[in-house]
Motif scaffolding. Structure first.
Motif, short mmCIF file in Angstrom:
data_model
loop_
_atom_site.label_atom_id
_atom_site.label_comp_id
_atom_site.label_asym_id
_atom_site.label_seq_id
_atom_site.Cartn_x
_atom_site.Cartn_y
_atom_site.Cartn_z
N ASP A 114 -1.16 -1.46 -4.49
CA ASP A 114 -2.28 -0.56 -4.19
C ASP A 114 -1.71 0.84 -4.03
OD1 ASP A 114 -4.27 -2.40 -4.20
OD2 ASP A 114 -4.27 -2.73 -2.03
N LYS A 170 0.86 -1.20 0.00
CA LYS A 170 0.00 0.00 0.00
C LYS A 170 0.89 1.25 0.00
CE LYS A 170 -3.61 -0.28 2.84
NZ LYS A 170 -4.36 -0.61 4.10
N SER A 201 -5.35 -0.73 -9.27
CA SER A 201 -6.00 -0.04 -8.16
C SER A 201 -5.34 1.30 -7.92
CB SER A 201 -5.88 -0.92 -6.90
OG SER A 201 -6.12 -0.14 -5.75
#
Lengths: 216, 216
Positions: A26, A2, A52
């Protein structure tokens, strides 16, 4: 992973975001304006099937992320970080920031006498692990995933394990990361950018870079 | 060209001397001791048929030369230059000096806040044109004329014409010289040496270097 990119609407930030999202990370673009970040994220997502990417304000993006990339102009570095001390705590802050002076092709010496990366580390304290990388990458071809960037990434930071994580992100962006030593060496990577801008100007090119030779 | 190399008995100085003499330049090795310089010159000359190489004390070498190369340890730079102000007047001083700190793999910031090359320029004044080059070249393979050095030479200095002369000397030593901007940028070339020493240590190699990509 992330990854939040503060200043993610700029050319280098969005280019790295694009390459990382294409590799399955992500990615959240951070900006002072959540709207602007969301717009840019939508624009990039439209060019990447199944990837994403979202946009948030810098604070939300930093809270959400496992690793935060600082890709703001140097002039905005101190203020941006001052608002994020808690959000960044315990995380790697990967800074791509380069301070430029006038003339831009001359190495810029900050009044502090240290690199922008060390200034960030001093400001944030030991709870944030600052790693410097991507200082010398031309944003020019990042959005073209097929384009091979002819430039190595110098990675400077205190901890070998953190630099290994950043080296993986270099590979995911299609570049070779080279462990370039401790954080003070970031001043060399930052200054090289000025030097390469001069090479660009003198040779009428746009993407001068560096390769480290002799490894392997 | 008549080239004197101060500190010419060291590995880098004598290696460059060897390559330039092999290309037909008149080369004089300079040293504090004229005897030591003459011995080294004889040793190198014995390996080069028809090449011209002599040894002199630093002052005589500087007076004799058209271009003077400074290849002493940084710790000896100020004292060496202080004795040669007149001899160097009107000439190019090509400095290959690199200040190293402890640890050697970390960029060394001089108390002056500028590069060793700029310190030399400030000390000598405007009558001497200081150009910095060869900071990042490993001396390791210079004596092997067949060995291609996989490293570009960053050339920093005030005047384009002087840098062009030095670029020719790079070519004569078998390397590509790249105009890297004004003299303050020498701090980047000097600091890169520390960074490359770290790359050598971490990768158990001896000749890490750099290439500038994107030109041509």
């Amino acid at each position: 992973m992330k990854i939040a990119i503060l200043g993610g609407t700029g050319a280098e930030g969005s280019g790295l975001a694009f390459r990382w999202a294409a590799k399955g990370h992500d990615v959240v673009l951070g900006s002072r304006s959540a709207e602007r970040a969301a717009e840019k994220a939508a624009e990039l997502s439209a060019q990447l099937e199944g990837a994403s990417m979202q946009g948030m304000d810098n604070s939300s993006a930093s809270s959400w992320a496992e690793l935060v990339v600082l890709s703001v102009p140097y002039s905005a570095q101190e203020k941006t970080l001052a608002a994020l001390t808690e959000e960044l705590s315990g995380k790697i802050l990967l800074t791509v920031v380069v301070p430029l002076g006038k003339p831009v092709a001359r190495v810029h010496r900050l009044p502090s006498g240290v690199s922008a990366a060390e200034e960030a580390q001093q400001q944030l304290g030991e709870d944030v692990r600052v790693v410097a990388a991507f200082q010398n990458i031309s944003a020019h071809h990042l959005m073209d995933l097929e384009h091979e960037i002819d430039c190595d990434v110098l990675i400077c930071g205190a901890k070998k394990a953190d630099k290994a994580i950043v080296a993986d992100l270099c590979a995911d962006a299609g570049m070779r990361g080279v462990n370039a030593g401790s954080l003070p060496n970031a001043s060399i990577a930052e200054g090289l950018t000025s030097l390469l801008i001069g090479v660009n100007i003198r040779n009428k090119i746009k993407n001068a870079g560096i390769r480290i030779t002799g490894i392997e």
